[in-house]
Design an enzyme around this catalytic site. Sequence first.
Site, PDB file in Angstrom:
ATOM      1  N   ASP A  47      -7.281 -22.852  -4.791  1.00  0.00           N
ATOM      2  CA  ASP A  47      -8.287 -23.510  -5.630  1.00  0.00           C
ATOM      3  C   ASP A  47      -9.229 -24.351  -4.765  1.00  0.00           C
ATOM      4  O   ASP A  47      -8.867 -24.756  -3.657  1.00  0.00           O
ATOM      5  CB  ASP A  47      -7.610 -24.437  -6.653  1.00  0.00           C
ATOM      6  CG  ASP A  47      -6.724 -23.669  -7.609  1.00  0.00           C
ATOM      7  OD1 ASP A  47      -6.934 -22.457  -7.772  1.00  0.00           O
ATOM      8  OD2 ASP A  47      -5.811 -24.303  -8.184  1.00  0.00           O
TER       9      ASP A  47
HETATM   10  N1  URA Z   1      -1.297 -22.888  -7.321  1.00  0.00           N
HETATM   11  C1  URA Z   1      -2.340 -23.605  -7.792  1.00  0.00           C
HETATM   12  O1  URA Z   1      -2.284 -24.144  -8.878  1.00  0.00           O
HETATM   13  N2  URA Z   1      -3.441 -23.685  -7.037  1.00  0.00           N
HETATM   14  C2  URA Z   1      -3.554 -23.128  -5.814  1.00  0.00           C
HETATM   15  O2  URA Z   1      -4.584 -23.285  -5.152  1.00  0.00           O
HETATM   16  C3  URA Z   1      -2.455 -22.398  -5.338  1.00  0.00           C
HETATM   17  C4  URA Z   1      -1.334 -22.276  -6.104  1.00  0.00           C
END
Ligand code: URA
Length: 241
Positions: A106
Amino acid sequence: MAKMRIDKLLSNIGIGTRKEVKKFIKEGLVLVNGNTVKDAGLIVDTESDEILFDGEKINYKEFIYIIINKPKGVISATYDEVEKTVIDLLPQELKARNPFPVGRLDKDTEGLLLITNDGDLAHQLLSPKKNVIKKYYAEILGFVNESDIKAFNEGIILEDGYKTLPANLEILFSSSDVSKVYVYIREGKYHQIKRMFESVGKKVIYLKRLAMGSLTLDENLKPGEWRELSEEELSFLKKSI
Ligand code: URA
């Protein structure tokens, strides 16, 4: 044996556009096995031919493998009209090799991201069949407890009804304020860890990926820094999948 046109090879490694490379060839800047190249279409063997550009030896590798410590605020994509991407953090000669991130973190997640142009390896690392384990460090608002560990072990039902594969949760520190944990998952669903915690009524406030299969985040890499994988890391990674 890997055969390729000399102009393509030189433009692939970022020496210039095909047009610029043709000009360099005309200027006599390119030598193959000691002979000045006259024909931009000359086929070379990237492994056995000695290629010099402007007196410097070119070491051409078919694929590039980069480990980056993704900082917050950049997205895991190759191109975006608005946002800065992880590829924007690389120098031009690597961008010219058309690399892409293996999977996504993310925008607000930090940590280990592999960037490569090896589609086969990427495909294998992301294949659900391969069960590649990803390790994350997370900070969570409020107490994380034994019942969360149990729920993660059993698989969490997300808000869309999907039940995750069993995941491991390791509590490093727990308090009513902020808890610190390691989470190990073998999938890569959208916002997976945040959604897993939401399902048990908790909120992730910081997330960092520490490992993917045998590959671990190099703690010497500050957010935004990258380096090429060592031969050893690459061969371990390939063997582990
Ligand atoms: N899980 C999440 O919620 N975000 C990420 O970036 C990776 C795994």
